[in-house]
Each structure stands twice: as structure tokens, then as C-alpha cells.
Design a protein around this motif. Structure first.
Motif, PDB file in Angstrom:
ATOM      1  N   UNK A  53       0.831  -1.213   0.000  1.00 44.61           N
ATOM      2  CA  UNK A  53       0.000   0.000   0.000  1.00 44.61           C
ATOM      3  C   UNK A  53       0.862   1.258   0.000  1.00 44.61           C
ATOM      4  N   UNK A  54       1.958   1.230   0.764  1.00 48.18           N
ATOM      5  CA  UNK A  54       2.853   2.392   0.799  1.00 48.18           C
ATOM      6  C   UNK A  54       3.574   2.579  -0.533  1.00 48.18           C
ATOM      7  N   UNK A  55       3.965   1.479  -1.160  1.00 51.39           N
ATOM      8  CA  UNK A  55       4.616   1.578  -2.471  1.00 51.39           C
ATOM      9  C   UNK A  55       3.660   2.191  -3.503  1.00 51.39           C
ATOM     10  N   UNK A  56       2.415   1.772  -3.437  1.00 52.77           N
ATOM     11  CA  UNK A  56       1.428   2.328  -4.357  1.00 52.77           C
ATOM     12  C   UNK A  56       1.271   3.827  -4.136  1.00 52.77           C
ATOM     13  N   UNK A  57       1.235   4.228  -2.880  1.00 51.27           N
ATOM     14  CA  UNK A  57       1.128   5.655  -2.563  1.00 51.27           C
ATOM     15  C   UNK A  57       2.376   6.404  -3.054  1.00 51.27           C
ATOM     16  N   UNK A  58       3.555   5.819  -2.833  1.00 48.67           N
ATOM     17  CA  UNK A  58       4.800   6.458  -3.265  1.00 48.67           C
ATOM     18  C   UNK A  58       4.866   6.556  -4.790  1.00 48.67           C
ATOM     19  N   UNK A  62       2.696  12.012  -5.455  1.00 52.21           N
ATOM     20  CA  UNK A  62       2.180  13.260  -4.882  1.00 52.21           C
ATOM     21  C   UNK A  62       1.917  13.048  -3.400  1.00 52.21           C
ATOM     22  N   UNK A  63       2.475  13.926  -2.584  1.00 55.57           N
ATOM     23  CA  UNK A  63       2.340  13.792  -1.130  1.00 55.57           C
ATOM     24  C   UNK A  63       1.770  15.079  -0.530  1.00 55.57           C
ATOM     25  N   UNK A  64       0.732  15.582  -1.171  1.00 48.14           N
ATOM     26  CA  UNK A  64       0.133  16.842  -0.750  1.00 48.14           C
ATOM     27  C   UNK A  64      -0.891  16.664   0.352  1.00 48.14           C
ATOM     28  N   UNK A  65      -1.655  17.718   0.594  1.00 47.67           N
ATOM     29  CA  UNK A  65      -2.648  17.712   1.659  1.00 47.67           C
ATOM     30  C   UNK A  65      -3.660  16.589   1.456  1.00 47.67           C
ATOM     31  N   UNK A  66      -4.051  15.980   2.567  1.00 44.94           N
ATOM     32  CA  UNK A  66      -5.013  14.885   2.490  1.00 44.94           C
ATOM     33  C   UNK A  66      -6.002  15.001   3.648  1.00 44.94           C
ATOM     34  N   UNK A  67      -6.824  13.976   3.827  1.00 43.47           N
ATOM     35  CA  UNK A  67      -7.800  13.934   4.918  1.00 43.47           C
ATOM     36  C   UNK A  67      -8.022  12.473   5.271  1.00 43.47           C
ATOM     37  N   UNK A  68      -8.731  12.235   6.357  1.00 42.19           N
ATOM     38  CA  UNK A  68      -8.993  10.853   6.774  1.00 42.19           C
ATOM     39  C   UNK A  68     -10.165  10.318   5.949  1.00 42.19           C
ATOM     40  N   UNK A  69      -9.939   9.303   5.127  1.00 44.22           N
ATOM     41  CA  UNK A  69     -11.012   8.805   4.266  1.00 44.22           C
ATOM     42  C   UNK A  69     -11.981   7.901   5.029  1.00 44.22           C
ATOM     43  N   UNK A  70     -13.168   7.744   4.493  1.00 44.44           N
ATOM     44  CA  UNK A  70     -14.170   6.869   5.112  1.00 44.44           C
ATOM     45  C   UNK A  70     -13.667   5.433   5.217  1.00 44.44           C
ATOM     46  N   UNK A  71     -12.851   5.013   4.257  1.00 47.37           N
ATOM     47  CA  UNK A  71     -12.346   3.642   4.290  1.00 47.37           C
ATOM     48  C   UNK A  71     -11.448   3.397   5.508  1.00 47.37           C
ATOM     49  N   UNK A  72     -10.734   4.432   5.931  1.00 49.02           N
ATOM     50  CA  UNK A  72      -9.907   4.319   7.145  1.00 49.02           C
ATOM     51  C   UNK A  72     -10.807   4.148   8.364  1.00 49.02           C
ATOM     52  N   UNK A 277      -0.427  11.022   5.636  1.00 51.57           N
ATOM     53  CA  UNK A 277      -0.994  10.143   4.621  1.00 51.57           C
ATOM     54  C   UNK A 277      -0.346   8.762   4.633  1.00 51.57           C
ATOM     55  N   UNK A 278       0.941   8.700   4.993  1.00 47.76           N
ATOM     56  CA  UNK A 278       1.613   7.394   5.056  1.00 47.76           C
ATOM     57  C   UNK A 278       1.088   6.577   6.233  1.00 47.76           C
ATOM     58  N   UNK A 279       0.860   7.246   7.357  1.00 50.99           N
ATOM     59  CA  UNK A 279       0.308   6.547   8.511  1.00 50.99           C
ATOM     60  C   UNK A 279      -1.093   6.036   8.250  1.00 50.99           C
ATOM     61  N   UNK A 280      -1.944   6.883   7.685  1.00 47.00           N
ATOM     62  CA  UNK A 280      -3.302   6.461   7.370  1.00 47.00           C
ATOM     63  C   UNK A 280      -3.303   5.285   6.397  1.00 47.00           C
ATOM     64  N   UNK A 281      -2.433   5.364   5.403  1.00 42.79           N
ATOM     65  CA  UNK A 281      -2.340   4.287   4.405  1.00 42.79           C
ATOM     66  C   UNK A 281      -1.904   2.983   5.045  1.00 42.79           C
ATOM     67  N   UNK A 282      -0.871   3.058   5.895  1.00 42.07           N
ATOM     68  CA  UNK A 282      -0.335   1.852   6.532  1.00 42.07           C
ATOM     69  C   UNK A 282      -1.351   1.223   7.472  1.00 42.07           C
ATOM     70  N   UNK A 283      -1.986   2.035   8.295  1.00 38.14           N
ATOM     71  CA  UNK A 283      -2.927   1.492   9.277  1.00 38.14           C
ATOM     72  C   UNK A 283      -4.142   0.880   8.588  1.00 38.14           C
ATOM     73  N   UNK A 284      -4.703   1.575   7.612  1.00 36.28           N
ATOM     74  CA  UNK A 284      -5.857   1.008   6.912  1.00 36.28           C
ATOM     75  C   UNK A 284      -5.501  -0.317   6.251  1.00 36.28           C
ATOM     76  N   UNK A 285      -4.334  -0.365   5.636  1.00 37.31           N
ATOM     77  CA  UNK A 285      -3.916  -1.595   4.949  1.00 37.31           C
ATOM     78  C   UNK A 285      -3.753  -2.753   5.917  1.00 37.31           C
ATOM     79  N   UNK A 286      -3.143  -2.493   7.053  1.00 36.46           N
ATOM     80  CA  UNK A 286      -2.842  -3.590   7.974  1.00 36.46           C
ATOM     81  C   UNK A 286      -4.104  -4.077   8.690  1.00 36.46           C
TER      82      UNK A 286
END
Length: 396
Positions: A53-58, A62-72, A277-286
């Protein structure tokens, strides 16, 4: 996946990677050659779902402003319900860069300077620090201790609350370093006392997933079908379970709307940062894909605990408590080592970097905390060093 397979696949050498646990030994302990058994961090790579998931994000670039998504939010809600039977709602959830950060915020938003805050000692030292650093009055209530078994002194707890006009109780559940997984009746008695004396409860449940045998983690806010939910703020994270500490993403659950509003107003002033965004991505994935890894990890921890118990049978007065929860083991060396020689014995003779008992409470000198979340060979080496040096003392 058995213990051997898990370790072969996920164990990684951490020296030379700016790792606090290993590369800061010289700074923290004055000796870079020690066996690191201290900070609650592991030598196991996270599940592939996280790195994918992190590789896909990388790769997106783009590592700009984000928000907490509903999927998280849904991933957190599903994990908490499926693993702990606690049904939470999206509106109750807030995020923080860590549970310790949340404790500091809570002390400052729900108490005033010189207010009293109570903790059950021995307990994780940031509990002490967040109170003292904030110029609050720290009240410690020692757990009852009987040869490795830790229980709550309810009478003393209530007495301390009354005598000091306590406003806030910071609970550790499961308890670090004692390893207790509190029973429902234990939690309910604490909450009854706090309700009677109008004490707000912050429940640190970061070790909630690391529970063993017949023991079951019961979310504090769920006790008595949620009777006390409005006076409890819960903090947890995937960081201990899945070794994601510096992803800086923890979950705070607050059902009470008034408390949520207080939280939001405070963090609006003192936490004007964007989400990670990296933390949100990692936690949702795991939370969605880490189950197999998680179950295998628990087998490794249990294996390591059994190794310690077997190896230390020669020294029963170290009083190793039953493994209920966490991957931490609190060992009592007082029957064998003079208090003023604990550091010399542990560090100079056994060659170990550990957390010392007095870090968790002033009356707990002579204990050491060992981290079982590592390769079995490291645990065996560490415990063999302890055993061999205790034997040398015994044979003199």
C-alpha cells in the motif's frame, strides 16, 4: 505459519538504520554493544499489505494535503468490533500522532494546573511524564503484588481520589509492564469509583490486540453495556501490534459529545497539522490485510515467553507472571540482586539494555522489563545471560 517460518520471513537486522532500540544504545545506556531488550518495538517487518500500500502511494508521486477517508474509519470500526466486540461510530473517532501525544493533550484539556491525576503503578513512564510535565499533581497507587501476581487495591485507589480531589484517571489496559489483562469486574469496580467521585477516565489500550490464552481484552468504554461510555476516552493504535510506531497514527474514541467538542477545540489550537498520509495508508492496509501476520506474531511472543519460563525454573523467585497481555515481561530480581547493584548486574554482567523498574514507579526498583517482541535467538541469549550470572552469584 509457524514460529520458525515467521522469523525467517520477517526478522530483520536493525543496526545501522537509525533505530532507537539498537542504534541509540550508546546514547541511552552508554554502551553500543548491549543486547537491546528495552523499548517496546520489534525486529519484525510489517506485513506485505502495508509495504504494498505504501509503495502504491509512493508511486503516485504526490504527497500533498489529504484527509482521513471513510475507508480508514471503517477499517478501524471493523477491527475493533471483530476483535474486541466494541461497536464504535465514525463520529466518535479522532486521530492523533500517537497515544502518548493524546495523553499529554488529555491532561491539558481536561485538567488545570495543580489538579490531581491518578495512575496505577508500576506503569509506562510517559503516564508519569505527561502529568508532571504539565504541572499537574501526580498521584500514584501501587498495584498489589504477590509473587508475580498483580491486582488492584481499590480501597487505596478510592482513598487517594478522595484525599487529593483527583480529576483524571489514566488507565493502562492491558497493563504495561505488569502484563495484566483486566477482567470485566476489575474494570467495572474502577469505573464505579471514578463515576462516584466525578473522575474522567482516559484508557490507553494500545496493547489491546496482544492478549493470550483464555484472556480477553474488554474495552473499558464497553463495560456494563456501555454504562460508563460517557466518562471514558479510549486511545489505541496499530503501532504495537504491527510495529508501526513512527507512522504516527493513533485512534481516539470519544462517545460523549461535550468531551468531543472539548477535544476538537483544544486540538484546533494546539495541533494545527495535516494528517499523515503514510500513517493512514499503513494502518488502513494492515487492519484489512494483516490478520495472518498478526496471529503468527502472537505465536512468536508466546514461544518467547515459554522460553523465559523454562530457562528460569532454576530461579523461581524471579516470579515471572503468567502471560496475559502485551509482549513485555516484568521480572523481579530483588531476591537475588541487591537494589544498588541491579544496573551493574543487568547491564555490565548480563550485557542487556532493559527498562528498569523504578522507571515505572518509585517502589519498583529491583524489577526489569524485557521485550519479548523479537527473534527467539535474541530472547534465548538474553535469558541465558541472566541465568548464567544468577548461577555465578548463587555458587559463590
Amino acid at each position: 505459519m509457524n514460529v520458525k517460518e515467521f522469523c525467517e520471513k520477517y526478522y530483520v537486522e536493525r543496526n545501522g538504520t537509525n533505530c532507537l532500540k539498537w542504534d541509540a544504545l550508546d546514547t541511552r545506556f552508554g554502551d553500543p554493544e548491549l543486547i537491546s531488550m528495552w523499548v517496546a518495538d520489534m525486529e519484525f517487518k510489517t506485513p506485505e499489505c502495508v509495504t504494498d500500500a505504501l509503495k502504491e502511494r509512493i508511486d503516485h508521486g504526490i504527497f500533498g494535503y489529504s484527509y482521513v477517508p471513510d475507508t480508514y474509519y471503517q477499517a478501524v470500526i471493523d477491527w475493533e468490533y471483530n476483535h474486541h466486540g466494541y461497536k464504535i461510530e465514525k463520529d466518535w473517532i479522532r486521530t492523533s500522532p500517537g497515544v502518548v501525544s493524546a495523553l499529554y493533550w488529555a491532561v491539558n484539556m481536561f485538567t488545570k494546573e495543580n489538579d490531581s491525576v491518578i495512575i496505577l503503578t508500576p506503569v509506562y513512564y510517559p503516564f508519569h511524564n505527561c502529568v508532571k510535565d504539565s504541572n499537574r499533581n501526580l498521584i500514584t497507587c501501587d498495584l498489589n503484588y504477590d509473587n508475580g501476581i498483580y491486582t488492584i487495591n481499590y480501597d487505596k485507589f478510592e482513598e487517594n481520589i478522595i484525599e487529593n480531589n483527583v480529576k483524571l484517571f489514566i488507565l493502562c489496559s492491558p497493563h504495561n509492564p505488569a502484563g495484566r489483562v483486566w477482567k470485566e469486574e476489575e474494570l467495572e469496580r474502577l469505573l464505579e469509583i471514578c463515576e462516584h467521585h466525578n473522575v474522567l477516565v482516559i484508557s490507553d489500550e494500545i496493547h489491546q490486540d496482544l492478549v493470550f490464552g483464555e484472556h480477553k481484552h474488554i474495552p473499558t468504554a464497553s463495560i456494563a453495556n456501555g454504562k460508563y461510555e460517557d466518562m471514558v476516552i479510549t486511545a489505541f493504535a496499530s503501532s504495537k501490534t504491527f510495529n508501526l510506531a513512527t507512522c504516527l497514527t493513533s485512534t481516539i474514541v470519544i462517545k460523549n459529545e461535550k468531551l468531543r467538542n472539548t477535544w476538537d477545540e483544544f486540538t484546533k489550537i494546539y495541533n494545527q497539522v495535516e494528517v499523515n498520509i503514510f500513517g493512514l495508508t499503513a494502518v488502513e492496509a494492515v487492519l484489512k490485510g494483516g490478520e495472518e501476520w498478526y496471529q503468527a506474531l502472537k505465536e512468536v511472543i508466546l514461544h518467547n515467553y515459554n522460553t523465559v519460563v523454562d530457562e528460569m525454573k532454576e530461579f523461581p523467585d524471579t516470579y515471572i507472571a503468567p502471560l496475559e497481555g502485551t509482549y513485555l515481561l516484568f521480572m523481579d530480581l530483588r531476591k537475588y540482586i541487591p537494589l544498588n547493584q541491579i544496573k551493574e548486574f543487568t547491564q555490565d554482567k548480563c550485557r542487556l539494555a532493559v527498562d528498569y523498574g523504578e522507571w515505572f514507579g518509585e517502589n519498583w526498583k529491583g524489577f526489569i522489563r524485557l521485550n519479548l517482541g523479537t527473534h527467539p535467538d535474541i530472547v534465548l541469549k538474553a535469558i541465558t545471560n541472566i541465568k548464567d550470572n544468577l548461577r555465578n552469584i548463587k555458587n559463590k
